[in-house]
Every structure is written in C-alpha cells, then in structure tokens.
Motif scaffolding. Structure first.
Motif, PDB file in Angstrom:
ATOM      1  N   LYS A  34      34.236  17.837  30.451  1.00  0.00           N
ATOM      2  CA  LYS A  34      33.062  18.132  29.628  1.00  0.00           C
ATOM      3  C   LYS A  34      32.569  19.558  29.892  1.00  0.00           C
ATOM      4  O   LYS A  34      32.368  19.948  31.035  1.00  0.00           O
ATOM      5  N   LEU A  35      32.392  20.300  28.788  1.00  0.00           N
ATOM      6  CA  LEU A  35      31.995  21.701  28.878  1.00  0.00           C
ATOM      7  C   LEU A  35      30.486  21.846  29.007  1.00  0.00           C
ATOM      8  O   LEU A  35      29.727  21.097  28.386  1.00  0.00           O
ATOM      9  N   LYS A  36      30.077  22.817  29.795  1.00  0.00           N
ATOM     10  CA  LYS A  36      28.664  23.159  29.913  1.00  0.00           C
ATOM     11  C   LYS A  36      28.360  24.465  29.184  1.00  0.00           C
ATOM     12  O   LYS A  36      27.349  24.599  28.501  1.00  0.00           O
ATOM     13  N   ASP A  37      29.283  25.462  29.328  1.00  0.00           N
ATOM     14  CA  ASP A  37      29.057  26.767  28.695  1.00  0.00           C
ATOM     15  C   ASP A  37      30.388  27.507  28.585  1.00  0.00           C
ATOM     16  O   ASP A  37      31.344  27.214  29.313  1.00  0.00           O
ATOM     17  N   LEU A  38      30.434  28.476  27.660  1.00  0.00           N
ATOM     18  CA  LEU A  38      31.603  29.333  27.470  1.00  0.00           C
ATOM     19  C   LEU A  38      31.161  30.781  27.436  1.00  0.00           C
ATOM     20  O   LEU A  38      30.096  31.106  26.895  1.00  0.00           O
ATOM     21  N   LYS A  39      31.976  31.680  28.012  1.00  0.00           N
ATOM     22  CA  LYS A  39      31.710  33.113  27.872  1.00  0.00           C
ATOM     23  C   LYS A  39      33.027  33.869  27.975  1.00  0.00           C
ATOM     24  O   LYS A  39      33.981  33.391  28.598  1.00  0.00           O
ATOM     25  N   THR A  40      33.090  35.040  27.339  1.00  0.00           N
ATOM     26  CA  THR A  40      34.300  35.862  27.397  1.00  0.00           C
ATOM     27  C   THR A  40      34.006  37.150  28.154  1.00  0.00           C
ATOM     28  O   THR A  40      32.895  37.679  28.111  1.00  0.00           O
ATOM     29  N   GLU A  41      35.030  37.659  28.839  1.00  0.00           N
ATOM     30  CA  GLU A  41      34.928  38.916  29.580  1.00  0.00           C
ATOM     31  C   GLU A  41      36.085  39.813  29.169  1.00  0.00           C
ATOM     32  O   GLU A  41      37.228  39.364  29.067  1.00  0.00           O
ATOM     33  N   GLN A  42      35.792  41.109  28.953  1.00  0.00           N
ATOM     34  CA  GLN A  42      36.811  42.085  28.552  1.00  0.00           C
ATOM     35  C   GLN A  42      37.264  42.878  29.766  1.00  0.00           C
ATOM     36  O   GLN A  42      36.454  43.291  30.591  1.00  0.00           O
ATOM     37  N   SER A  43      38.585  43.110  29.872  1.00  0.00           N
ATOM     38  CA  SER A  43      39.096  43.964  30.949  1.00  0.00           C
ATOM     39  C   SER A  43      38.495  45.355  30.826  1.00  0.00           C
ATOM     40  O   SER A  43      38.336  45.896  29.734  1.00  0.00           O
ATOM     41  N   SER A  44      38.172  45.960  31.956  1.00  0.00           N
ATOM     42  CA  SER A  44      37.630  47.313  31.960  1.00  0.00           C
ATOM     43  C   SER A  44      38.760  48.329  32.012  1.00  0.00           C
ATOM     44  O   SER A  44      39.924  47.990  32.250  1.00  0.00           O
ATOM     45  N   LEU A  45      38.419  49.598  31.799  1.00  0.00           N
ATOM     46  CA  LEU A  45      39.401  50.668  31.921  1.00  0.00           C
ATOM     47  C   LEU A  45      39.986  50.699  33.329  1.00  0.00           C
ATOM     48  O   LEU A  45      41.163  51.002  33.523  1.00  0.00           O
ATOM     49  N   GLU A  46      39.170  50.345  34.312  1.00  0.00           N
ATOM     50  CA  GLU A  46      39.654  50.328  35.699  1.00  0.00           C
ATOM     51  C   GLU A  46      40.762  49.295  35.871  1.00  0.00           C
ATOM     52  O   GLU A  46      41.786  49.555  36.521  1.00  0.00           O
ATOM     53  N   ASN A  47      40.596  48.106  35.287  1.00  0.00           N
ATOM     54  CA  ASN A  47      41.638  47.078  35.368  1.00  0.00           C
ATOM     55  C   ASN A  47      42.943  47.579  34.762  1.00  0.00           C
ATOM     56  O   ASN A  47      44.026  47.375  35.319  1.00  0.00           O
ATOM     57  N   ILE A  48      42.826  48.227  33.600  1.00  0.00           N
ATOM     58  CA  ILE A  48      44.005  48.723  32.901  1.00  0.00           C
ATOM     59  C   ILE A  48      44.694  49.807  33.719  1.00  0.00           C
ATOM     60  O   ILE A  48      45.921  49.823  33.864  1.00  0.00           O
ATOM     61  N   PHE A  49      43.909  50.728  34.285  1.00  0.00           N
ATOM     62  CA  PHE A  49      44.453  51.818  35.097  1.00  0.00           C
ATOM     63  C   PHE A  49      45.218  51.262  36.296  1.00  0.00           C
ATOM     64  O   PHE A  49      46.341  51.681  36.589  1.00  0.00           O
ATOM     65  N   VAL A  50      44.621  50.323  36.988  1.00  0.00           N
ATOM     66  CA  VAL A  50      45.267  49.720  38.167  1.00  0.00           C
ATOM     67  C   VAL A  50      46.586  49.068  37.781  1.00  0.00           C
ATOM     68  O   VAL A  50      47.601  49.226  38.474  1.00  0.00           O
ATOM     69  N   GLU A  51      46.600  48.346  36.658  1.00  0.00           N
ATOM     70  CA  GLU A  51      47.821  47.665  36.228  1.00  0.00           C
ATOM     71  C   GLU A  51      48.912  48.664  35.843  1.00  0.00           C
ATOM     72  O   GLU A  51      50.087  48.479  36.175  1.00  0.00           O
ATOM     73  N   LEU A  52      48.544  49.735  35.136  1.00  0.00           N
ATOM     74  CA  LEU A  52      49.519  50.744  34.728  1.00  0.00           C
ATOM     75  C   LEU A  52      50.167  51.408  35.932  1.00  0.00           C
ATOM     76  O   LEU A  52      51.385  51.579  35.991  1.00  0.00           O
ATOM     77  N   VAL A  53      49.345  51.793  36.913  1.00  0.00           N
ATOM     78  CA  VAL A  53      49.860  52.467  38.106  1.00  0.00           C
ATOM     79  C   VAL A  53      50.719  51.509  38.924  1.00  0.00           C
ATOM     80  O   VAL A  53      51.764  51.884  39.460  1.00  0.00           O
ATOM     81  N   ARG A  54      50.291  50.252  39.014  1.00  0.00           N
ATOM     82  CA  ARG A  54      51.034  49.256  39.786  1.00  0.00           C
ATOM     83  C   ARG A  54      52.418  49.016  39.182  1.00  0.00           C
ATOM     84  O   ARG A  54      53.416  48.881  39.885  1.00  0.00           O
ATOM     85  N   GLU A  55      52.493  48.984  37.852  1.00  0.00           N
ATOM     86  CA  GLU A  55      53.763  48.720  37.172  1.00  0.00           C
ATOM     87  C   GLU A  55      54.739  49.878  37.303  1.00  0.00           C
ATOM     88  O   GLU A  55      55.944  49.704  37.133  1.00  0.00           O
ATOM     89  N   ASN A  56      54.213  51.070  37.601  1.00  0.00           N
ATOM     90  CA  ASN A  56      55.081  52.248  37.678  1.00  0.00           C
ATOM     91  C   ASN A  56      55.162  52.797  39.094  1.00  0.00           C
ATOM     92  O   ASN A  56      55.380  53.947  39.299  1.00  0.00           O
TER      93      ASN A  56
END
Length: 307
Positions: free
Chosen positions: A285-307
């Motif tokens: 049973k659900l109480k609440d829903l919310k969405t969160e967007q990745s930040s530029l920092e998350n994207i930067f970390v992932e790009l550098v990690r992959e390379n």
C-alpha cells in the motif's frame, strides 16, 4: 550563432611522452558561458594554456575570431583575457593604477573612462584608491577580472573563479560573470564546483584523460543523460521485496518504509505503470510518490567513472 573560438583536432604530447590532450575538437560560440569540467590532470589547464599562447600544441589548430593563435599570436592574445586561479597581484599598488598599467602592457592607449566603467561594473570603484593588500580575497579576485578586461578582450578565461571565496561572495561572483556575458564577452571557465557550472553555464564540456567526453547545453545534458528516480513511500515497512518486483531492480530505503526505482524519462516505456500495478497485486500500500532528477554532479561522476 558565430563561433569565437574554434579548436580542431588539438593534441599535446609533452617531452616525457605524457599526452595531455587527445584530438580535441570544440567550437565556442560568441556571447556564451561554457564550463570546462574535469578532474585534476584532465587536460583543462593545458587546453587553456594553448589557446592563450602559453603552450605550443603538438598538432591541431586553434583560431580566435578567425585568427590563428600561432600565425597571428599578437592579434589573438589581444582578444583574450585570462584570470588565473592564483591571486598574483602587486600588493602595494593602488587598484586604479594597477588596472590602468595592465591595459598599457597590451599597447593600448590610456582610457580612464573605460577603467572607471570596468571598476564600477565590478563594484570596485569605491576601492579605486585602495592598495591591493587592503582588499578582501573576493575583491582581489575582482581586481584580477578588471585587469583581464582592461584591454577590451572578446574572450575571457576564468580559472576556478570561485576558489577561496565564501558562499555569499560566490553568488555575487556568479552574477558578475553573467553580467559580463550580457555585456558581450564570451566566458570560458574551469571549475571544481559542479553547482557553479549548473548555475551559470550555457554549455558544459567534460574532459577526462585528455579527451573530450561530452559537450552539450547544461539543461539538455541533465535532461538527456540524467536518470530520474521514483521514490515510493509505503504505509507499512517491508522486510524484503516480493519476488514479483525483483525484475525492477528496486532499492529498499528508510528501514523498509520506502523503495526507489530508477528510470529513463526519455523512454516511451518507463515501467512505472507496470511497477505500480504489480505493487498493487502484491498487496503493498502506497503512502506517497515523488520523483528526483539526477544532478549535473551525478552525470559528471558517471562520465568520468566510465572513462
């Protein structure tokens, strides 16, 4: 929009065989703020040094306002202003005199009214008769910017403009940079503050190990590469996920009171509808829903990690 700086297949190999830049191609538009992001040793400083004529490239070409940085060195150098990270200033000089002297080093005729305008735009006019050693760190950085603008460049390089500046002054510095762009100056900045790039840059270029990984509008980069996360709060805590939900790669949070689901918002099939349906069938049973967007920092970390 017209390109003010054009970099084509730029590479740099130092005498110790270290390759600092690998075939970089990048066009920088007139009147934009572009942020160069990358870890230490990524090649940001080498690229700036080449454009400013401090370092000779191994191969490739760079033009500023269609002038080649090697063939037309004096012309291109006059089109560029450089604000270094280090607060290297003549400590006992007066602000107005120091900025005026810098203009003269570029062979420009004295122009007191222009220097007055620059100092006023940077909120330095009331400090014009102060010695530089009497200024705060934030004011000294503004003096560096004033010196870099004194010969009326069309391109301004800012190396870590907020380094050593407290949070309040950092916000003021961001506004100064935006105002400079609005006055017609193209801004190229390097920064370790991801939020700085997100706050003021029109585009972001990510560099790692001498390679250009991605160049895009800041908002488009976050939108296209950033994942979204759906956080679902439950009415009752769970000990483990029902087997029916295992295919969604969910993460249990908050001692079983929440679960999170990562999805690609650009995809036609996000999987959210089927997830909620399967949750209903398992009796959660659900109480609440919310969405969160990745930040530029998350994207930067992932790009550098992959390379």
């Amino acid at each position: 929009m017209q390109n003010v700086v054009s970099i084509k297949k730029l590479s740099k190999i130092y005498d110790n065989d270290f390759q600092a830049l690998k075939n970089i191609t990048l066009d920088i538009k007139k009147n934009e703020i572009i942020a160069l992001l990358g870890p230490n040793g990524a090649g940001k400083t080498t690229m700036i040094s080449i454009i400013c004529g401090i370092v000779i490239p191994t191969s490739g070409s760079v033009t500023v306002d269609n002038f080649d940085i090697i063939k037309d060195y004096r012309r291109t150098r006059s089109l560029i202003g450089l604000v270094p990270q280090e607060l290297s200033l003549e400590q006992f000089e007066y602000v107005f005199n120091n900025v005026s002297y810098t203009r003269g080093l570029y062979g420009k005729a004295p122009n007191p009214s222009l220097i007055e305008k620059i100092l006023k735009d940077l909120s330095l006019w009331d400090k014009r008769n102060s010695r530089i050693n009497e200024l705060s760190g934030g004011m000294k950085r503004r003096v560096l910017i004033a010196k870099a603008l004194s010969h009326e460049p069309s391109v301004l390089f800012l190396d870590e403009p907020s380094a050593g500046v407290d949070v309040e002054l950092r916000q003021e510095m961001w506004q100064v940079i935006k105002d400079l762009r609005n006055s017609g100056v193209t801004i190229i900045l390097t920064t370790h503050y991801i939020e700085e790039a997100e706050a003021i840059a029109d585009r972001v270029a990510v560099i790692n190990k001498g390679e250009l990984l991605v160049v895009d509008n800041t908002s488009d980069l976050v939108k296209s590469m950033g994942q979204k996360t759906l956080v679902i709060e439950l009415q009752e805590a769970i000990q483990a996920l029902p087997s029916k939900l295992e295919r969604y790669n969910l993460t249990v949070l908050n001692n079983g009171l929440s679960i999170s689901y990562n999805y690609d918002s650009s995809s036609k099939q996000t999987g959210i509808t089927s997830l909620l349906q399967d949750m209903k069938e398992t009796g959660l049973k659900l109480k609440d829903l919310k969405t969160e967007q990745s930040s530029l920092e998350n994207i930067f970390v992932e790009l550098v990690r992959e390379n």
